[in-house]
Design an enzyme around this catalytic site. Structure first.
Site, PDB file in Angstrom:
ATOM      1  N   THR A 123       0.814  -1.232   0.000  1.00 38.24           N
ATOM      2  CA  THR A 123       0.000   0.000   0.000  1.00 38.24           C
ATOM      3  C   THR A 123       0.841   1.272   0.000  1.00 38.24           C
ATOM      4  O   THR A 123       1.951   1.304   0.504  1.00 38.24           O
ATOM      5  CB  THR A 123      -0.925   0.021   1.218  1.00 38.24           C
ATOM      6  OG1 THR A 123      -0.165  -0.336   2.378  1.00 38.24           O
ATOM      7  CG2 THR A 123      -2.053  -0.953   1.081  1.00 38.24           C
ATOM      8  N   GLY A 162       3.840  -2.659   7.788  1.00 40.44           N
ATOM      9  CA  GLY A 162       4.070  -3.274   9.100  1.00 40.44           C
ATOM     10  C   GLY A 162       5.485  -3.777   9.219  1.00 40.44           C
ATOM     11  O   GLY A 162       5.964  -4.476   8.335  1.00 40.44           O
ATOM     12  N   GLU A 414      -7.563  -6.183   3.231  1.00 37.95           N
ATOM     13  CA  GLU A 414      -7.845  -7.264   2.287  1.00 37.95           C
ATOM     14  C   GLU A 414      -9.259  -7.182   1.725  1.00 37.95           C
ATOM     15  O   GLU A 414      -9.847  -8.181   1.339  1.00 37.95           O
ATOM     16  CB  GLU A 414      -7.588  -8.639   2.922  1.00 37.95           C
ATOM     17  CG  GLU A 414      -6.302  -8.641   3.715  1.00 37.95           C
ATOM     18  CD  GLU A 414      -5.328  -9.719   3.332  1.00 37.95           C
ATOM     19  OE1 GLU A 414      -5.746 -10.708   2.740  1.00 37.95           O
ATOM     20  OE2 GLU A 414      -4.137  -9.545   3.628  1.00 37.95           O
TER      21      GLU A 414
END
Lengths: 661, 661
Positions: A123, A162, A414
């Site tokens: 992303t 992350g 998702e």
């Protein structure tokens, strides 16, 4: 019941062993989370990563997955931090690296973290679920046989990554492949972020911390900007698309296998929904059998919360939903594993691939729907359970406010459900082609002109599982056909395919929701047949409550398609009342069958022995006992002792003159 | 539009002045909240309390209330910390103290905080909304003319008491009055907690910090235990029940006036729901006109989120709900103020009291319903808006995750809606007695045997406000009558009044919800008549969208009572699509009419100039820029550089022997 839910005694014992192991390890202390800072949470989580990394190297994948599914209930933020490396980064390698690439990265420690830790750079600040729209570029330089990874704009900044802020040495970067000035779509590149020996950022790499989030502070989400960072050509993952040293781009024949990793994520989210819902209900049900409120007669003890019909209405249907999700999760899991097995075999026989792909597509669609609606369902369960604790639900020590904050992100990432495959099924049904079992209800409705309806008003008929199954099939078929019709209407108005899909998007979402309810119910009913006889009565009650409650919540659909009459809907409601009262008697046993220890439950209000108030008080009493208020001298005392002089200005001559006039 | 929403130009200018004043004051810096610790938040909040206390002494109550309603959007946690003193503690004094008691405490600084700060000691660990069940005792000792305040059990510990942990010197304690061994119900006592000059706890008082919560960490909720704490008899608030020095207890003629303070709280929560929803929608709508996703044609810029029908469906109906709530809040406020005025006059003429009390009861019921459903509606709006930001909604810097965590407690405190008054209205309707205007729809349905229905299938008729008003009246009346019928059935089965109420609790809750929708719609329609002509077209659209959308969400009710046919429900849905597309054109102007400055919006994604990504990045970039990871040496390096020796035990003689055998 526990064995039945878990899928066998062996799995139950394994789960119990994991719970015990984690409880005994001081590293897994979790009841003080509300009191520690973001920095401390991050550090403690890294210590757990360090500890679990050895397990990864030494236990089977299946066993490790089971362990992670327990951990995901205890410490969802840890699960994400670890999952980014093993699920997303290593998953990308498995799915997209060639055998020699995989061997290379395995040798560098890509699985065991001996030498490298990965993160997953998909992303961007300006781009979420639309992968095709990503802006980061990977430009091939044939002179040096390298790719140049670059962040051309602010919105191209990799965002939410992350593990990037504090943990990772390497990143699987999704970027636009550019060769000889031409774009070839988004591919994946392994980019070193930090020197593993010094942890210094690599040249051209800038990283920052995304900071505080609604939950899951255990994971160090970061942003990354690349300024013309060079990597060897062989760091592009080339299982599918390949780039040769002369700049030739070789496209793959089949690009669909990338589904696999996504499905795995979804399957685990369905399991997680069921597991987290189990924990929430354990807390809410146990508390509701301890907490008393208002006495029915003066002098009598107050009534237990769970003996109030309104409280039963709130919790017991959620119990039925949790069972439905748990069984669906188990099925998805089995299905996924069997497809993956076939897929691995299929590598040998190429002609099998097409058939597996068909199944994969269907599983893809069903898992997308289940993921979307089960995560929403679970979030609602957490929130309803939290509210059922009254004011105590707002405390960070009672377990459910944090659970909400951690879980809510499952509903976002998702993506949302897919309707396209359902649309395709409606087309198949129209043509009379065979249908996969879980949409077989379509065949009944597409061609027949006379719509089915509930013929009898007797309670036993209106609320039987046979009737309810037909009813839900009818509603789901109706919704799918309606969505297909809206699509066709839009196409007739001259919209192109994408625009027509958009125009009927609300109808498509609705159809996916109805299909998922029907699917959950059908699977629940099929489970009944294989269930041990002593459990069957209870399971039938739960399945019936699931079906009647969800039907009454969508009563408009059943009335609109003429399956039930208003009187029959009223009968459904009475049936819900009866079932709630009936199941309430076993509610404590049912949550006990979820088989989570007090350590996993991690809420004083949900403890097994019911001694809720003492445990709650003990936990809260740890907060600064009687220390002096730090800002008394600086702020409170001056406030209490201040004096306010009324403002009276000097008397002006002009006013006195005015008076004289 | 802004003037119309705010209730006049003067109020708009006043609001703008407050926003400017707060923005200029460095104390009100709020954009760094995600980065500061609980202790820092608490301290900064106290500094604001200190600053605002002077305002309290110097401005009119009305002006101060308006200022607080702006502050409540900016910093809800502060609002609670301050509100505990001024709303709850001082409110209790106003409502329950005799004139001489009020004068005494005013002299001690009960309003201005010169000398004392109050908190409100109602809830206990084991007791929430059931005030009659509180366990704390206040036993009269005639020998010393004192009350002894005591916490007899763990569950009697005062719990959630805002301001107790760090701030308050005095507490309005709710306790069971015991005189001469007899209980006389729960009364209110002012109990000193800390010495105002040293802030030491008073003898017998124990206080702790409740610690971390889901939100509103600005307020220092605490627990309090009293061990035989003695206070003078005159510290019991004796406006209603009085205790004489000889132990005689004098009961009041009318005890209902205590309603007042509760209604004020509810009225302010309805306003707050509207205001917080305005902020959430400003963020979501502005972001949706900046964010682009997927392009309709290759090479074209991606489409703005808000141009997708599914995104319009998500946000635009919420815009209509916000207008409905804003108008209802304004009306409740006006009504409340007029009743309070009459009540103050009524003190002179005792015979007026009964009539005011009737109105008060009705306002009590309506405000309870509005409070319950508007807070739920607003929470849903916050959450939908947060989700509409995609992943960015999970960040603590984009404004809505915190808004959710702060707001969610509104749905818990001060209880749930009341049905009893609606039931009484149904009885009146049956007897043909006159009805208050907002339940006048009952008269139409109670007696008539032929049920009204929508006679025409034309879109203009199905979706006209006249039809929709009748439709919602029909559904609300139906639900109320149904609940009344269930109550009667339960009574006939021999249940006593309380048990019968419990048995039909789900139906009562449903009736209250339907009534509140009908009320919101009716009031929205009545507002249209007084609206300026240039705004009317837009307001009619918004009212129609509010009515059609809420009807389609409860379509089962309309089908069941036979008001609409399934085809007409489908027409409603098409009308919703059209209205969403129509209102979308003005969506940016509509949120601009809410008139909140960027400072109040406090979200980079909702800024006025649309420069969302730069602002967002600037905010996040403040997080530890490129500092070394603190636990690299201690945790990460050992992980990356460890080596795992495969475990191979020594070869056993017994195995070798075995081989030989």
């Amino acid at each position: 019941m526990t064995y039945f839910i878990d899928g066998g005694k062996e799995l139950t014992l394994e789960k119990e062993s994991f719970m015990l192991e984690l409880e005994r390890d001081p590293l897994w202390k979790i009841d003080d989370y509300p009191n520690i800072s973001l920095a401390e949470i991050r550090e403690r989580t890294m210590a757990k990563v360090r500890r679990l990394a050895d397990d990864l190297a030494n236990s089977s994948k299946e066993k490790f997955t089971h362990k992670m599914s327990v951990i995901s209930v205890i410490d969802p933020g840890f699960w994400t931090r670890f999952g980014v490396h093993i699920g997303l980064f290593f998953g990308a390698l498995q799915g997209q690296a060639t055998p020699s690439q995989l061997a290379y990265w395995l040798g560098k420690g890509a699985l065991t973290m001996q030498g490298m830790i990965g993160c997953f750079g998909m992303t961007e600040l300006g781009h979420g679920s639309n992968v095709a729209g990503l802006e980061t570029t990977a430009t091939f330089d044939p002179d040096t046989d390298e790719f140049v990874i670059h962040t051309p704009t602010l919105t191209a900044t990799k965002w939410w990554i992350g593990g990037a802020a504090h943990t990772a040495t390497h990143c699987a970067v999704y970027a636009q492949l550019i060769v000889g000035g031409r774009r070839h779509g988004v591919k994946t590149f392994i980019v070193p972020l930090r020197d593993p020996t010094t942890f210094q950022l690599m040249p051209g790499v800038n990283i920052g911390d995304i900071g505080k989030k609604m939950g899951r502070d255990q994971i160090d989400n970061g942003w990354i900007q690349f300024t013309n960072v060079r990597i060897p050509r062989s760091y592009m993952l080339m299982k599918h698309t390949k780039v040769k040293s002369d700049g030739e781009v070789i496209k793959p024949a089949l690009d669909q296998l990338a589904y696999g990793a996504l499905i795995q994520g979804r399957v685990s989210m369905v399991s997680d929904s069921a597991n987290v819902a189990k924990r929430a209900l354990t807390i809410a049900v146990r508390y509701a059998t301890v907490r008393r409120q208002f006495s029915s007669e003066p002098g009598q003890p107050e009534t237990k919360l769970l003996d109030y019909p309104i409280h039963q209405h709130r919790l017991i249907p959620l119990l039925a939903q949790t069972f439905a999700m748990a069984f669906a999760a188990r099925e998805m899991n089995t299905k996924y594993l069997s497809i993956m097995k076939r897929l691995n075999r299929a590598k040998l026989a190429d002609n099998e691939v097409a058939s597996v792909l068909e199944d994969l597509k269907e599983t893809h669609a069903t898992s997308a729907g289940l993921k979307a609606f089960c995560t929403w369902m679970c979030l609602n369960i957490i929130d309803q359970c939290r509210q059922s604790l009254g004011g105590h639900g707002y405390s960070a020590y009672t377990g459910l406010s944090t659970a909400y904050q951690d879980f809510v992100v499952h509903c976002t990432w998702e993506g949302t459900p897919l309707m396209d495959p359902l649309h395709a099924m409606a087309e198949r049904a129209k043509k009379g082609l065979p249908l996969p079992e879980n949409v077989s209800y379509l065949a009944l409705f597409v061609k027949s002109t006379r719509r089915p309806s509930c013929k009898s008003d007797a309670k036993g008929d209106v609320c039987s599982l046979t009737t309810l199954k037909e009813a839900w099939g009818c509603v789901a078929a109706n919704a799918i056909i309606q969505a297909a019709r809206e699509f066709e209407d839009a196409s007739k108005r001259g919209l192109d395919k994408d625009a027509a899909y958009e125009a009927c998007s609300a109808a498509r979402l609705h159809a996916a929701r109805m299909h998922t309810f029907a699917h959950l119910l059908n699977h629940f009913i099929s489970i009944l047949e294989t269930s041990p006889a002593p459990l069957r009565t209870m399971l039938v009650r739960l399945a019936t409550l699931f079906a009647t409650h969800s039907a009454s919540q969508h009563s408009g659909e059943f009335l609109a398609c003429g399956y039930y009459t208003p009187e029959q809907i009223y009968t459904l409601k009475q049936c819900i009342n009866d079932l709630c009262a009936e199941i309430r008697k076993d509610a404590v046993n049912l949550v006990a069958s979820f088989n989570y220890t007090d350590f996993v439950i991690n809420s004083p209000l949900g403890c097994y022995d019911g001694n809720v108030y003492e445990r709650y008080f003990d936990l809260v009493r740890r907060n600064n006992p009687q220390k002096p208020v730090p800002y008394f001298e600086s702020l409170i005392k001056p406030l209490l002792t201040r004096s306010i002089e009324p403002v009276v200005g000097p008397k002006l001559e002009i006013d006195e003159q005015g008076e004289e006039d």
